[in-house]
Design an enzyme around this catalytic site. Structure first.
Site, PDB file in Angstrom:
ATOM      1  N   ARG A  89       0.827  -1.214   0.000  1.00  0.00           N
ATOM      2  CA  ARG A  89       0.000   0.000   0.000  1.00  0.00           C
ATOM      3  C   ARG A  89       0.859   1.261   0.000  1.00  0.00           C
ATOM      4  O   ARG A  89       0.528   2.235  -0.686  1.00  0.00           O
ATOM      5  CB  ARG A  89      -0.940  -0.017   1.212  1.00  0.00           C
ATOM      6  CG  ARG A  89      -1.855   1.201   1.340  1.00  0.00           C
ATOM      7  CD  ARG A  89      -2.496   1.639   0.036  1.00  0.00           C
ATOM      8  NE  ARG A  89      -3.168   0.573  -0.685  1.00  0.00           N
ATOM      9  CZ  ARG A  89      -3.530   0.657  -1.954  1.00  0.00           C
ATOM     10  NH1 ARG A  89      -3.257   1.771  -2.654  1.00  0.00           N
ATOM     11  NH2 ARG A  89      -4.141  -0.344  -2.548  1.00  0.00           N
ATOM     12  N   LYS A 126       2.395  24.418  -3.401  1.00  0.00           N
ATOM     13  CA  LYS A 126       1.123  23.885  -2.912  1.00  0.00           C
ATOM     14  C   LYS A 126       1.160  22.354  -2.977  1.00  0.00           C
ATOM     15  O   LYS A 126       0.444  21.721  -3.745  1.00  0.00           O
ATOM     16  CB  LYS A 126      -0.042  24.453  -3.710  1.00  0.00           C
ATOM     17  CG  LYS A 126      -0.191  25.965  -3.525  1.00  0.00           C
ATOM     18  CD  LYS A 126      -1.298  26.533  -4.386  1.00  0.00           C
ATOM     19  CE  LYS A 126      -1.408  28.044  -4.219  1.00  0.00           C
ATOM     20  NZ  LYS A 126      -2.445  28.638  -5.084  1.00  0.00           N
ATOM     21  N   LYS A 158       5.827  38.637  -2.824  1.00  0.00           N
ATOM     22  CA  LYS A 158       4.408  38.469  -3.069  1.00  0.00           C
ATOM     23  C   LYS A 158       3.601  39.623  -2.476  1.00  0.00           C
ATOM     24  O   LYS A 158       4.158  40.558  -1.892  1.00  0.00           O
ATOM     25  CB  LYS A 158       3.948  37.122  -2.515  1.00  0.00           C
ATOM     26  CG  LYS A 158       4.603  35.939  -3.227  1.00  0.00           C
ATOM     27  CD  LYS A 158       4.223  34.620  -2.616  1.00  0.00           C
ATOM     28  CE  LYS A 158       2.770  34.266  -2.886  1.00  0.00           C
ATOM     29  NZ  LYS A 158       2.524  33.978  -4.316  1.00  0.00           N
ATOM     30  N   GLU A 188      -0.009  42.511 -10.194  1.00  0.00           N
ATOM     31  CA  GLU A 188      -1.400  42.241 -10.545  1.00  0.00           C
ATOM     32  C   GLU A 188      -1.955  43.191 -11.592  1.00  0.00           C
ATOM     33  O   GLU A 188      -3.123  43.092 -11.964  1.00  0.00           O
ATOM     34  CB  GLU A 188      -2.264  42.289  -9.282  1.00  0.00           C
ATOM     35  CG  GLU A 188      -1.885  41.220  -8.258  1.00  0.00           C
ATOM     36  CD  GLU A 188      -2.758  41.260  -7.015  1.00  0.00           C
ATOM     37  OE1 GLU A 188      -3.476  42.267  -6.838  1.00  0.00           O
ATOM     38  OE2 GLU A 188      -2.720  40.293  -6.237  1.00  0.00           O
ATOM     39  N   ASP A 207       0.042  37.722 -11.832  1.00  0.00           N
ATOM     40  CA  ASP A 207      -0.846  36.936 -10.985  1.00  0.00           C
ATOM     41  C   ASP A 207      -2.306  37.304 -11.204  1.00  0.00           C
ATOM     42  O   ASP A 207      -2.699  38.468 -11.090  1.00  0.00           O
ATOM     43  CB  ASP A 207      -0.474  37.142  -9.515  1.00  0.00           C
ATOM     44  CG  ASP A 207      -1.215  36.196  -8.589  1.00  0.00           C
ATOM     45  OD1 ASP A 207      -1.252  34.991  -8.891  1.00  0.00           O
ATOM     46  OD2 ASP A 207      -1.743  36.658  -7.565  1.00  0.00           O
TER      47      ASP A 207
END
Length: 281
Positions: A89, A126, A158, A188, A207
């Protein structure tokens, strides 16, 4: 990597495999792992290591990075059946996830290349905690760019950094901090892109921009003589379903968390083929 793989085994075997120990005599057996659907194979080295840790010899039938057809054997094993079942597994979970990411990356890369010729697909941070090394490796196997492995790899300014320092001051501080680190800045709107490029960033991260805004931003960068000074990365909710709407956008990279946070495990199975002899226990 090896320490992580041993932890994965320990998570599934804290006190042994009581079902196998209770019901199955210890035999020397042969088994195979089979692809149940078309996929880019990833995780072969990890599977071999995990089986070896359980006293099983494993032999790749197909290397990482190659496409497997449905019902194709990708790995064969020989050894004690208790060891095969103990690792089963953990191996299938990891190979399934890695192959799912590699397959998605390969297919998404084709979509990106068709819509935005010359652009490459990239991952993000992520990833599932504890699995980043393997998730990023799977992206590379699928033909993508892993992007940053951690916050220590490159400087990526960011929105929350900009909320405190502002674009020009944040970039100035980043340049003063290190002369050897890549500096990327998230923007942006077209105006901020011009400011960041003028301040000397290496990579512009566009972004959550619409396709029209991306094209307008690149045109303004060209007019200002800044386009060739920066790598342009497109990000923000990009998936195979909407990537086509960005056709004609002249970007260099498309980064997508979809590759790892929404991955579907590829379908693999392990089948015991033959019990050859009983071993005294």
């Amino acid at each position: 990597m090896e320490d992580s793989l041993r932890r994965f085994l320990a998570e599934d075997l804290p006190f042994g495999d009581i079902t196998t120990e209770a019901t199955t005599p210890q035999t020397e057996s042969r088994a195979v792992i089979i692809a149940r659907e078309a996929m880019v194979i990833a995780g072969i080295d990890e599977a071999v290591f995990l089986f070896n840790e359980c006293g099983v010899r494993a032999y790749p039938a197909i290397p990482d990075g190659e496409w497997a057809d449905p019902n194709q054997t990708v790995l064969t094993m020989t050894g004690p059946v208790h060891g095969i079942l103990a690792a089963e597994r953990t191996v299938l979970n990891l190979m399934g996830r890695m192959s799912g990411i590699a397959t998605a990356t390969s297919r998404f890369g084709l979509v990106i290349g068709s819509a935005m010729p010359g652009a490459r697909i990239a991952g993000t941070r992520k990833t599932a905690p504890g699995l980043r090394f393997f998730d990023k490796k799977a992206i590379r196997i699928g033909g993508g760019e892993p992007h940053r492995y951690s916050l220590s790899d490159a400087i990526l300014i960011k929105d929350n950094h900009l909320a405190i320092a502002g674009i020009e001051e944040a970039i100035r501080r980043a340049k003063a901090f290190s002369a050897f680190r890549v500096i990327e800045c998230e923007v942006e709107n077209p105006g901020d892109a011009i400011i960041a490029a003028s301040a000397g960033v290496d990579i512009l991260l566009l972004d959550n921009m619409t396709p029209e805004t991306v094209k307008r931003t690149i045109e303004l960068l060209k007019e200002a003589g800044l386009r060739e000074r920066v790598t342009i990365e497109l990000s923000g909710g990009i998936t195979p379903k909407n990537a086509g709407s960005y056709a004609g956008c002249e970007v260099d990279l498309v980064s997508s968390g979809w590759l790892t946070h929404s991955v579907r495990n590829a379908d693999l199975s392990l089948d015991i083929k033959k019990a050859e002899k009983i071993v005294r226990i």
